[in-house]
Design an enzyme around this catalytic site. Structure first.
Site, PDB file in Angstrom:
ATOM      1  N   GLU A  17      69.637  16.810 104.278  1.00  0.00           N
ATOM      2  CA  GLU A  17      70.349  18.078 104.049  1.00  0.00           C
ATOM      3  C   GLU A  17      71.600  17.852 103.199  1.00  0.00           C
ATOM      4  O   GLU A  17      71.925  18.658 102.333  1.00  0.00           O
ATOM      5  CB  GLU A  17      70.736  18.729 105.386  1.00  0.00           C
ATOM      6  CG  GLU A  17      69.572  19.394 106.092  1.00  0.00           C
ATOM      7  CD  GLU A  17      68.942  20.501 105.247  1.00  0.00           C
ATOM      8  OE1 GLU A  17      69.679  21.291 104.630  1.00  0.00           O
ATOM      9  OE2 GLU A  17      67.697  20.555 105.194  1.00  0.00           O
ATOM     10  N   CYS A  39      60.872  33.311  94.521  1.00  0.00           N
ATOM     11  CA  CYS A  39      61.981  34.215  94.174  1.00  0.00           C
ATOM     12  C   CYS A  39      63.012  33.424  93.360  1.00  0.00           C
ATOM     13  O   CYS A  39      64.160  33.270  93.747  1.00  0.00           O
ATOM     14  CB  CYS A  39      62.607  34.790  95.450  1.00  0.00           C
ATOM     15  SG  CYS A  39      63.705  36.173  95.106  1.00  0.00           S
ATOM     16  N   CYS A  82      57.168  38.087  91.758  1.00  0.00           N
ATOM     17  CA  CYS A  82      56.986  39.078  92.823  1.00  0.00           C
ATOM     18  C   CYS A  82      55.524  39.299  93.180  1.00  0.00           C
ATOM     19  O   CYS A  82      55.195  39.558  94.338  1.00  0.00           O
ATOM     20  CB  CYS A  82      57.639  40.395  92.425  1.00  0.00           C
ATOM     21  SG  CYS A  82      59.394  40.218  92.087  1.00  0.00           S
ATOM     22  N   CYS A  88      54.539  37.091  95.871  1.00  0.00           N
ATOM     23  CA  CYS A  88      55.548  36.907  96.931  1.00  0.00           C
ATOM     24  C   CYS A  88      55.084  37.546  98.244  1.00  0.00           C
ATOM     25  O   CYS A  88      54.669  38.710  98.254  1.00  0.00           O
ATOM     26  CB  CYS A  88      56.866  37.522  96.494  1.00  0.00           C
ATOM     27  SG  CYS A  88      58.139  37.351  97.754  1.00  0.00           S
ATOM     28  N   CYS A 140      60.550  44.156 100.109  1.00  0.00           N
ATOM     29  CA  CYS A 140      61.633  43.847  99.168  1.00  0.00           C
ATOM     30  C   CYS A 140      62.120  45.100  98.420  1.00  0.00           C
ATOM     31  O   CYS A 140      61.402  45.666  97.593  1.00  0.00           O
ATOM     32  CB  CYS A 140      61.150  42.793  98.164  1.00  0.00           C
ATOM     33  SG  CYS A 140      62.414  42.366  96.969  1.00  0.00           S
TER      34      CYS A 140
HETATM   35  S1  SF4 Z   1      59.367  40.514  95.866  1.00  0.00           S
HETATM   36 FE1  SF4 Z   1      61.568  40.376  96.207  1.00  0.00          FE
HETATM   37  S2  SF4 Z   1      61.827  38.509  97.406  1.00  0.00           S
HETATM   38 FE2  SF4 Z   1      59.798  38.435  96.490  1.00  0.00          FE
HETATM   39  S3  SF4 Z   1      60.056  37.332  94.555  1.00  0.00           S
HETATM   40 FE3  SF4 Z   1      60.254  39.508  94.108  1.00  0.00          FE
HETATM   41  S4  SF4 Z   1      62.459  39.885  94.221  1.00  0.00           S
HETATM   42 FE4  SF4 Z   1      62.086  37.954  95.279  1.00  0.00          FE
END
Ligand code: SF4
Length: 350
Positions: free
Chosen positions: A38, A193, A200, A203, A209
């Site tokens: 870490e 992200c 997205c 994601c 989001c």
């Molecule tokens: S959906 Fe939202 S959290 Fe996911 S990559 Fe896109 S901006 Fe980032």
């Protein structure tokens, strides 16, 4: 945890099982190794850290060996990672753990946060990874994911923004499987992200989001606003007599301290008064070039206008004469002039 936070965590954990990083050398290791990783990861990418981590662990396999090593030896094994305060804190912390915690890594959040070089997020990461405790984290990647998902107002330097981010991190962090969840959030931040052009479409959080739903990914996390620099103006007086110009030596302190420049007034109305005070005469300007030069200082910008005044005769005397000088235009380069004044003369000669 409410239903939507639970479903947020479920999606993150589901994604982690398929795509997350699960075979990093410090995963499922003891607290010493987790702590070391870490600290190494605080300012450095995973791929860079791995060889340093392995080398460090070979030389200092446990807290005792690190605590007993010389600082030079520790620094030598840190060489190349940068931010050497981290290595000094590691060494100091190893000695504190040896001397005050019986050589065992502490297990409470307060005790871990009290160690040198360990903030709230690092403490949460160590306790969740090494001891399966449930603590939220908020490293740079997690901040970005949360700021985008929840369209967090403000920038990271503001305490209200950080409080909200911590609140959000606490809200979505599950009571179980926290290690996987925390690792997954960091992985989503670094793999999906990403800072520019977040991915997205792949994601797991797009359903939650706000930035994705409102097409405002580029607006979050919000940046520290760039303050517009204040704007100042001045009017420089260029008195000419034939091939000579009248220079004024600026006061020793303040901007362009001690350099030769041109006398300055606030505006056209003040020219006459200045001439009467310093030259005991008055002569109207032939031309005034508005905003002839813009100069940027660190804290403000200065627009310089110039009044060109052709004198048919030299004034008999000049008040404060030690700080005024008639100089041949060809000899200007022999005098220390501020850059914008030098540019001003160059532009006039053109
Ligand atoms: S959906 Fe939202 S959290 Fe996911 S990559 Fe896109 S901006 Fe980032």
């Amino acid at each position: 945890m409410d239903a939507s936070a639970a479903s947020f965590a479920t999606r993150v954990l589901g994604w982690y099982q398929r795509y997350g990083r699960r075979s990093l050398p410090w995963q499922r290791q003891n607290a010493y190794r987790v702590w070391l990783s870490e600290i190494m990861l605080q300012q450095t990418q995973v791929a860079t850290v791995i060889p340093y981590y392995q080398n460090f662990i070979t030389r200092f396999p446990n807290i005792k060996s690190l605590a007993e090593a010389s600082i030079d030896d520790v620094l030598q094994h840190w060489q190349g990672l940068g931010y050497y305060a981290r290595a000094r804190n590691l060494h100091k912390t190893a000695q504190i753990i040896r001397d005050r915690h019986g050589g065992r890594f502490p297990r409470t959040i307060d005790a871990v946060e009290a160690l040198p070089g360990i903030g709230r997020s690092t403490a949460g990461a160590i306790l969740s990874f090494a001891f399966a405790q449930s603590w939220p984290i908020l490293d740079g990647n997690v901040k970005r994911v949360l700021a985008r998902c929840f369209r967090v107002q403000g920038w990271y330097g503001q305490s209200a923004t950080m409080q909200q981010l911590w609140y959000l991190s606490e809200s979505v962090t599950p009571g179980e499987n926290t290690a996987d969840f925390n690792q997954a959030m960091m992985d989503i931040g670094s793999m999906v992200c990403v800072k520019s052009r977040p991915k997205c479409e792949i994601c797991p959080l797009k359903k939650f989001c706000g930035s994705y739903i409102h097409h405002s990914q580029a607006l979050f996390p919000q940046k520290k606003p760039v303050k517009a620099k204040p704007h100042k103006t001045t009017l420089m007086l260029l008195h000419r007599h034939g091939e000579q110009v009248l220079l004024w030596r600026r006061p020793p302190s303040g901007i362009w301290g001690g350099l030769w420049s041109l006398p300055e007034v606030d505006d056209e109305d003040a020219i006459k008064l200045w001439q009467q005070s310093f030259l005991s005469m008055s002569h109207p300007p032939g031309t005034i070039q508005e905003n002839a030069i813009r100069h940027q200082f660190t804290h403000y910008s200065l627009d310089i206008s110039i009044a060109i005044i052709e004198l048919e005769r030299l004034p008999r005397k000049i008040s404060d004469s030690d700080n005024y000088l008639w100089v041949d235009i060809d000899a200007l380069e022999n005098h220390g002039l501020p850059t914008p004044v030098r540019k001003l003369f160059a532009s006039l000669q053109e």
